[in-house]
Enzyme design. Sequence first.
Site, mmCIF file in Angstrom:
data_model
loop_
_atom_site.group_PDB
_atom_site.id
_atom_site.type_symbol
_atom_site.label_atom_id
_atom_site.label_comp_id
_atom_site.label_asym_id
_atom_site.label_seq_id
_atom_site.Cartn_x
_atom_site.Cartn_y
_atom_site.Cartn_z
ATOM 1 N N CYS A 134 0.760 -1.344 0.105
ATOM 2 C CA CYS A 134 0.007 -0.143 0.032
ATOM 3 C C CYS A 134 0.864 1.213 -0.122
ATOM 4 C CB CYS A 134 -0.909 -0.010 1.163
ATOM 5 S SG CYS A 134 -2.040 1.455 1.303
ATOM 6 N N CYS A 137 -0.469 4.053 2.324
ATOM 7 C CA CYS A 137 -0.325 3.582 3.619
ATOM 8 C C CYS A 137 1.193 4.175 4.091
ATOM 9 C CB CYS A 137 -0.496 2.687 4.121
ATOM 10 S SG CYS A 137 -2.239 1.669 3.150
ATOM 11 N N ASP A 138 2.138 3.663 3.186
ATOM 12 C CA ASP A 138 3.482 3.435 3.477
ATOM 13 C C ASP A 138 4.331 4.299 2.725
ATOM 14 O OD1 ASP A 138 2.735 1.708 5.703
ATOM 15 O OD2 ASP A 138 3.026 0.061 4.260
#
Length: 312
Positions: A134, A137-138
């Site tokens: 992701c 997300c990261d």
Amino acid sequence: MNEHHRLIILGSGPAGLTAAIYAARANLNPVLVSGSEPGGQLMITTDVENYPGFPDGIQGPEMMDFFRKQAERFETRFFSGDVTRVDLSQRPFTLEMAEGTLTCDALVVSTGASARWLGLDSEKAFNGRGVSACATCDGFFFRNQNVAVVGGGDTAMEEALYLANLCQSVTLIHRRNELRASRIMQERALRHEKIQFLWNTVVEEVLGNDSGMTGLRLKNLETGEVSEQGFDGLFIAIGHTPNTKVFEGQLQTDANGYLTVQPGSTQTSVPGVFAAGDVADSVYRQAVTAAGTGCMAAIDAERWLAEQEANS
């Protein structure tokens, strides 16, 4: 175990636990079946820095522990294990587990979606330590670093373009010599000055040490040449699989297997069955959006149950 409940929630990620909090506060006495992966994908996520309310960030497992404790505070009951078979053709709905049978008047499905991985042992070893599924997300953790993305569809192009705004360079690794992505997404990625492509190439191993990932061992499928290249991060972008197998033939899905819901609602194709989180979301797949739809599903279920009981 053979029990009947007004509301059962399947799944214990952000969507399921939020649904439990709202349903419990509405005196629906919900039961939550946690599944084989309690806490969902956040249990394999390290730093979560994009969830509102945690200015210093929080570890994924710790966040899910907070969610669960809040649901328990309002007396949500938890059952571990998986539902192996459902009958949604009539009410009450029937859910079969190894431990027995549960029935319910309303059901919230929040079973999530699982990222597709390459299947490498080293990929698992460095998950959360350089390897991610992701970028949204990261990606922040890889600002001004060199990363790789595996995939050739729209998801891979989206991840690469997102990362290109953060990272020093993005190398897109694809096992073929042409992309499957839509033409417009291909053109955007191919034109971007920070994105380069490795064609006809697969990842054979993720390299690293105790501090985390350091690079990749790559194989060119045309020449057979094996090489090693340094990267700070690897993003797997070969899609997700919604966890909907147990509902096949009973709940309507889209072409990719995600549960479909009525516009502006969490109501599925079966009245009294509601869907929340990634199981019905192929676009955003974020903890905060999952929690939001969990809230919606609980409210939808509460109103639906009240209507049924008023008309009975």
